[in-house]
Design a protein around this motif. Structure first.
Motif, PDB file in Angstrom:
ATOM      1  N   ARG A   2       0.849  -1.180   0.000  1.00  0.00           N
ATOM      2  CA  ARG A   2       0.000   0.000   0.000  1.00  0.00           C
ATOM      3  C   ARG A   2       0.890   1.237   0.000  1.00  0.00           C
ATOM      4  O   ARG A   2       1.797   1.360   0.807  1.00  0.00           O
ATOM      5  CB  ARG A   2      -0.916  -0.002   1.230  1.00  0.00           C
ATOM      6  N   SER A   4       0.680   5.395   0.110  1.00  0.00           N
ATOM      7  CA  SER A   4      -0.205   6.526   0.368  1.00  0.00           C
ATOM      8  C   SER A   4       0.611   7.810   0.476  1.00  0.00           C
ATOM      9  O   SER A   4       1.839   7.778   0.494  1.00  0.00           O
ATOM     10  CB  SER A   4      -1.027   6.285   1.633  1.00  0.00           C
ATOM     11  N   ILE A   5      -0.110   8.916   0.545  1.00  0.00           N
ATOM     12  CA  ILE A   5       0.533  10.219   0.713  1.00  0.00           C
ATOM     13  C   ILE A   5      -0.116  10.925   1.903  1.00  0.00           C
ATOM     14  O   ILE A   5      -1.277  10.664   2.229  1.00  0.00           O
ATOM     15  CB  ILE A   5       0.460  11.094  -0.556  1.00  0.00           C
ATOM     16  N   LYS A   6       0.663  11.820   2.530  1.00  0.00           N
ATOM     17  CA  LYS A   6       0.174  12.499   3.723  1.00  0.00           C
ATOM     18  C   LYS A   6       1.009  13.752   3.955  1.00  0.00           C
ATOM     19  O   LYS A   6       2.213  13.745   3.693  1.00  0.00           O
ATOM     20  CB  LYS A   6       0.321  11.539   4.908  1.00  0.00           C
ATOM     21  N   ASP A  16       0.688   4.297   8.947  1.00  0.00           N
ATOM     22  CA  ASP A  16       1.502   4.950   7.915  1.00  0.00           C
ATOM     23  C   ASP A  16       2.597   4.042   7.386  1.00  0.00           C
ATOM     24  O   ASP A  16       3.113   4.260   6.295  1.00  0.00           O
ATOM     25  CB  ASP A  16       2.155   6.226   8.449  1.00  0.00           C
ATOM     26  N   ARG A  19       7.736   5.825   6.549  1.00  0.00           N
ATOM     27  CA  ARG A  19       7.424   7.214   6.173  1.00  0.00           C
ATOM     28  C   ARG A  19       8.622   7.871   5.487  1.00  0.00           C
ATOM     29  O   ARG A  19       9.710   7.931   6.053  1.00  0.00           O
ATOM     30  CB  ARG A  19       7.022   8.006   7.417  1.00  0.00           C
ATOM     31  N   VAL A  93       3.633  -1.296   3.653  1.00  0.00           N
ATOM     32  CA  VAL A  93       2.963   0.009   3.698  1.00  0.00           C
ATOM     33  C   VAL A  93       4.033   1.090   3.677  1.00  0.00           C
ATOM     34  O   VAL A  93       4.982   1.056   4.460  1.00  0.00           O
ATOM     35  CB  VAL A  93       2.098   0.164   4.974  1.00  0.00           C
ATOM     36  N   THR A  95       4.365   5.498   3.162  1.00  0.00           N
ATOM     37  CA  THR A  95       3.684   6.783   3.038  1.00  0.00           C
ATOM     38  C   THR A  95       4.676   7.841   2.580  1.00  0.00           C
ATOM     39  O   THR A  95       5.727   8.022   3.191  1.00  0.00           O
ATOM     40  CB  THR A  95       3.047   7.205   4.380  1.00  0.00           C
ATOM     41  N   GLU A 103      -3.437  19.701  -1.297  1.00  0.00           N
ATOM     42  CA  GLU A 103      -3.393  18.243  -1.213  1.00  0.00           C
ATOM     43  C   GLU A 103      -3.610  17.545  -2.550  1.00  0.00           C
ATOM     44  O   GLU A 103      -3.343  16.351  -2.679  1.00  0.00           O
ATOM     45  CB  GLU A 103      -4.425  17.757  -0.196  1.00  0.00           C
ATOM     46  N   ARG A 112       3.337   9.471  -6.488  1.00  0.00           N
ATOM     47  CA  ARG A 112       2.507   8.306  -6.192  1.00  0.00           C
ATOM     48  C   ARG A 112       1.872   7.756  -7.475  1.00  0.00           C
ATOM     49  O   ARG A 112       1.901   6.553  -7.735  1.00  0.00           O
ATOM     50  CB  ARG A 112       1.405   8.669  -5.196  1.00  0.00           C
ATOM     51  N   GLN A 116       2.508   4.073  -9.167  1.00  0.00           N
ATOM     52  CA  GLN A 116       1.387   3.153  -9.321  1.00  0.00           C
ATOM     53  C   GLN A 116       1.030   2.931 -10.792  1.00  0.00           C
ATOM     54  O   GLN A 116       0.010   2.341 -11.097  1.00  0.00           O
ATOM     55  CB  GLN A 116       0.170   3.665  -8.552  1.00  0.00           C
TER      56      GLN A 116
END
Length: 119
Positions: A2, A4-6, A16, A19, A93, A95, A103, A112, A116
């Motif tokens: 997985r 993700s972005i944050k 997360d 990171r 995972v 992030t 955002e 990302r 992907q």
């Protein structure tokens, strides 16, 4: 896996995973102890010239994405991208952390999407 972005200013959470900060400059006003950054890849960030040209103007987003992805194919950025790809492959995972206020239009979104397969 997985991915993700944050925003880096949001508190770290257990979900997360690993990171990775992908900004060239350390986020203003954020203590390193509170950031929860496992890896800082400065060289994967857009060049200063590209970042300043973009200025987080949504009207320049598509051109920014194209230019940023081109930068990622060259020099130190390409090496940093290979490091990131290895981390993504090794972690369940991961992030991507960024400091921009917008955002929807920032280097983490572009990166990302590329990782992907969307760019």
């Amino acid at each position: 896996m997985r991915l993700s972005i944050k925003r880096v200013y949001a508190p770290p959470e257990e979900g997360d995973g690993f990171r990775v900060l992908i900004d060239r400059l350390w986020p203003r006003g954020l203590a390193k102890e509170k950031a929860g950054v496992d890896l800082w890849l400065r060289d994967i960030a857009p060049s200063t010239a590209l970042r300043q040209w973009f200025g987080h103007d949504p009207a320049r987003w598509e051109t920014f994405r194209e230019r940023y992805l081109e930068e990622l194919r060259q020099g130190e950025a390409a090496a940093a991208l290979e490091t990131l790809r290895a981390e993504v492959a090794a972690r369940p995972v991961l992030t991507l952390l960024y400091s921009a206020h917008d955002e929807a239009h920032n280097n983490a979104v572009a990166l990302r999407d590329m990782l992907q397969g969307g760019g």
